[in-house]
Design an enzyme around this catalytic site. Structure first.
Site, PDB file in Angstrom:
ATOM      1  N   SER A  41     -15.163 -11.618 -67.112  1.00  7.46           N
ATOM      2  CA  SER A  41     -14.248 -12.476 -67.871  1.00  7.46           C
ATOM      3  C   SER A  41     -13.207 -11.693 -68.655  1.00  7.46           C
ATOM      4  CB  SER A  41     -15.039 -13.372 -68.823  1.00  7.46           C
ATOM      5  OG  SER A  41     -15.822 -12.592 -69.719  1.00  7.46           O
ATOM      6  N   ASP A  70     -14.307 -19.388 -79.405  1.00  4.20           N
ATOM      7  CA  ASP A  70     -15.709 -19.403 -78.972  1.00  4.20           C
ATOM      8  C   ASP A  70     -16.529 -18.288 -79.627  1.00  4.20           C
ATOM      9  OD1 ASP A  70     -15.160 -17.029 -77.588  1.00  4.20           O
ATOM     10  OD2 ASP A  70     -15.414 -17.896 -75.599  1.00  4.20           O
ATOM     11  N   HIS A 121     -15.318 -14.242 -76.705  1.00  2.00           N
ATOM     12  CA  HIS A 121     -14.230 -13.596 -75.959  1.00  2.00           C
ATOM     13  C   HIS A 121     -13.081 -13.241 -76.908  1.00  2.00           C
ATOM     14  CE1 HIS A 121     -16.328 -15.868 -72.725  1.00  2.00           C
ATOM     15  NE2 HIS A 121     -16.068 -14.770 -72.046  1.00  2.00           N
TER      16      HIS A 121
END
Length: 225
Positions: free
Chosen positions: A6, A166, A169
């Site tokens: 990611s 979140d 990240h």
């Protein structure tokens, strides 16, 4: 070519111009003064074991370029030895180098700095992150790749600024911290790739003198970068 998890996908970023790929491609295009074709094979949630499929997709191509790899965060969170992940990464880097690719790896960042993790989990994640980063660096260098160390205390000092909502990240500003650490190595890889594409166009006699009537520039860049 962006490979990994990611972090390479740039999860947590909304605007395309803020993605890791867009910023690195723009930097390379400016530094090398040539067109840069970007492709992202990275997948959110990928572990180092899953990187093999991405690498196989790359090594079969006829025009190698620069591969930037970000992987390891998901390995840290799994109940498995991180040494195994580093060994795999070294093998994949060796495959890419054997296929003519310049490879830059951003070693594992401090996953434990993420505010979303509970204190006990965060402490373990930080320790495993540091160990994996050291092992990754050794494996990548031994395989002929370049390494960028992404361990920094900036994310602990400014978590609100450097993490997206979140809490796990990076935010656009957080990704820019990593990019500032990586752009010199990626630029050097791009320059090495271009240098490998330069071939002399002037015929040369055994004595080292140009053939009679030869003219034109000493070299030219061929193929996509």
């Amino acid at each position: 070519m962006l490979l990994g998890d990611s972090s390479a996908v740039t999860v947590g970023v909304v605007q395309r111009q803020d993605t890791v790929g867009a910023q690195l491609a723009g930097m390379l295009a400016s530094r090398l003064e040539c067109a840069v074709e970007l492709e992202v094979l990275a997948r959110a949630g990928a572990t180092t074991a899953a990187l093999g499929r991405q690498v196989r997709s790359v090594t079969g191509r006829s025009a190698p370029g620069v591969a930037f790899v970000l992987v390891g965060g998901n390995d840290v969170m799994l109940p498995a030895p991180v040494r195994r992940s580093a060994v795999r990464l070294g093998r994949y880097v060796r495959e890419l180098r054997g296929a003519g690719w310049e490879v830059v790896v951003g070693s594992c960042a401090d996953i434990g700095a993420a505010p979303a993790l509970r204190r006990g989990v965060a402490a373990v994640a930080s320790a495993r992150s540091r160990r994996l980063a050291r092992l990754q660096s050794a494996a990548v260098l031994a395989a002929g790749g370049r390494v960028v160390a992404l361990q920094t205390d900036a994310f602990r000092r400014w978590p609100v600024r450097l993490y997206c909502p979140d809490g796990f990240h990076p935010s656009p500003e957080g990704y820019r911290v990593y990019l500032r650490m990586a752009d010199s190595a990626v630029a050097a890889a791009g320059e090495a790739r271009v240098a490998g594409l330069v071939r002399p166009r002037t015929p040369v006699l055994p004595c080292g003198l140009p053939a009679e009537g030869a003219s034109g520039p000493a070299g030219a860049v061929r193929g996509p970068v």
